[in-house]
Design an enzyme around this catalytic site. Structure first.
Site, short mmCIF file in Angstrom:
data_model
loop_
_atom_site.label_atom_id
_atom_site.label_comp_id
_atom_site.label_asym_id
_atom_site.label_seq_id
_atom_site.Cartn_x
_atom_site.Cartn_y
_atom_site.Cartn_z
N GLY A 87 38.61 -31.26 -2.57
CA GLY A 87 38.56 -30.57 -1.28
C GLY A 87 39.62 -31.08 -0.32
N THR A 88 39.85 -32.38 -0.32
CA THR A 88 40.84 -32.96 0.59
C THR A 88 42.23 -32.39 0.33
OG1 THR A 88 39.56 -35.00 0.77
CG2 THR A 88 41.91 -35.14 1.33
N ASN A 167 29.61 -30.19 7.22
CA ASN A 167 29.04 -31.13 6.26
C ASN A 167 27.97 -32.05 6.85
OD1 ASN A 167 31.76 -31.73 7.36
ND2 ASN A 167 31.32 -33.80 6.64
N GLN A 195 31.26 -27.04 1.77
CA GLN A 195 29.80 -27.21 1.89
C GLN A 195 29.06 -25.87 1.88
OE1 GLN A 195 28.09 -29.91 1.69
NE2 GLN A 195 29.59 -31.53 2.08
N THR A 253 50.35 -32.02 -14.22
CA THR A 253 49.62 -31.56 -15.41
C THR A 253 48.18 -31.25 -15.04
OG1 THR A 253 51.04 -32.97 -16.74
CG2 THR A 253 48.99 -32.22 -17.78
N CYS A 341 32.45 -45.48 9.16
CA CYS A 341 32.83 -46.84 9.54
C CYS A 341 34.34 -46.95 9.49
CB CYS A 341 32.25 -47.84 8.57
SG CYS A 341 30.47 -47.81 8.55
#
Ligand SMILES: *Cc1c(COP(=O)(O)O)cnc(C)c1O
Length: 411
Positions: A87-88, A167, A195, A253, A341
């Site tokens: 997704g990123t 999300n 999501q 690939t 964090c």
């Protein structure tokens, strides 16, 4: 991060425990049918999909079959699907790829404050390239107002990026309306549907999306594979450089086992759409109803908006969320905080602060996200664990009003 050190210092459970997983928005287990589909591509059928011999041809056929399945899930044509590492990468390729493809001297992007960091940080990186970005606020129920998108449009706007389902909250954004505004203005429109896939029926034409991101591991396929839908005719430049894979849109690939897995997961998601979201909504509703009746000073974040069935985000006032996550984990229930964090400090979630929660209430919020394996018995056991953990933590909390040692607070 503090909490990790604490978890490590605790003794291992002496007895095996039935663990209840309520963190499906973080990742899902790989469906056994997905594992079965991908396994041969890790062993016998190991060809490079670009090789012309029969090993390669078998791999190519499997990749193209998976492309059809993924296309069907979102109502696209197979040629409009680009496989990525997740997704990123899909979000980055959409945003950087479209904006960099524009030759305009001035460029402007519109997005929202509750996007995933894959979108927000891609936009921030564009700002260092001189691109102007508008980060729109959202309502206290976690929804972007389409009118604010229209008002933010500039003559040099080149892209709008607003997610389909958030999300952290599960809130569903008015993507169809935003898609119409984008089309009228002639601006490319990207939606992160990571999501939403498997939870809502997806049709990129109905949504008016020119680009749409998916991730395998939020959909019962493995981590490290995803896809980007790119509407035919959308101008996009690649963000990495190499061979001519994926029609010159994404070199490297192909991850054949991962792609096969994503294809199978897409088929299963489509087949389950008629029943599974409704079943999960029943579990989630039972969870929230019981929770609110049994635990005081709790509120469901984003409850006033349409939400995907799987997600419940709850603020438990006077509690430190990380402590509650750890206490629940010790009782066999796995969920997460909305907080991320960074560099040792626990920053309150950007999503929860965007809907107006105080830093303290944002830190007191937990996300419970339900999935295929969850049952009513899981919900009941989670509620038991939650009730006792919240009671215990409030007893020792210096800010909880019922604690005899508590100190008055400004809230
Ligand atoms: C998980 C997630 C991503 C990132 O996907 P990865 O495959 O983990 O890189 C992007 N957007 C949303 C909304 C997500 O929940």
């Amino acid at each position: 991060m503090l909490a990790f050190g604490l978890v490590r210092a605790l003794p291992r459970d002496p007895l095996p425990m039935h663990r209840i997983y309520l963190d499906h928005n973080a990742t899902t287990p790989v469906d056994p049918q997905v594992v079965a589909a991908m396994l041969p591509f890790l062993s016998e059928i190991y060809g490079n999909a670009s090789s012309i011999h029969s090993f390669g041809q078998q791999a190519r056929a499997a990749v193209e079959q998976a492309r059809e399945s993924v296309a069907r899930l979102v109502g696209a044509r197979p040629a409009e699907i680009v496989f990525t590492s997740g997704g990123t990468e899909a979000d980055n390729l959409a945003i950087l790829g479209v904006v960099r493809a524009s030759q305009a001297a001035q460029k402007h992007v519109i997005t929202s404050r509750i996007e995933h960091h894959a979108v927000l940080n891609a936009c921030q990186s564009l700002e260092t390239e001189g691109v102007e970005v508008t980060y729109l606020p959202v309502s206290s129920d976690g929804v972007v107002d389409p009118a604010s998108i229209r008002a933010a449009l500039k003559p040099h706007t080149v892209l709008i990026s607003v997610m389909l389902a958030n999300n952290e909250l599960g809130t569903i954004q008015p993507v169809t309306e935003i898609g119409k505004i984008a089309a009228e203005a002639g601006v490319a429109f990207h939606t992160d549907a990571v999501q939403a896939a498997g939870k809502l029926s997806l049709d990129v034409s109905r949504l008016g999306a020119d680009l749409c991101s998916l991730s395998g591991h939020k959909l019962y396929a493995p981590k490290g594979v995803g896809a980007l839908y790119v509407r035919a005719g959308t101008r996009l430049v690649p963000t990495s450089f190499g061979g001519h894979h994926e029609r010159d849109r994404r070199p490297g690939t192909e991850n054949v086992p991962g792609i096969v897995a994503l294809g199978r997961a897409a088929e299963l998601a489509r087949a389950r759409l008629a029943t599974e979201p409704a079943r999960i909504a029943t579990l989630r509703d039972r969870f929230e109803r019981e929770l609110l009746s049994r635990i005081s000073d709790a509120r469901v974040n984003g409850a006033g908006s349409p939400r995907v069935a799987s997600t419940s985000n709850v603020a438990f006032r006077f509690i430190e969320g990380e402590s509650l996550v750890i206490a629940l984990d010790l009782k066999g229930v796995s969920c997460s905080t909305g907080a991320a964090c960074s560099s040792g400090a626990i920053e309150p979630s950007h999503v929860l602060t965007a809907i107006g929660l105080s830093p303290m209430d944002a830190r007191a919020s937990l996300r419970f996200s339900f999935g295929h394996a969850n049952t009513e018995a899981d919900v009941d056991a989670a509620l038991e664990a939650l009730e006792s953990a919240v009671r215990h933590l409030r007893e020792i909390s210096p800010v909880a009003p019922r604690n005899p040692r508590s100190v008055p607070t400004a809230s």
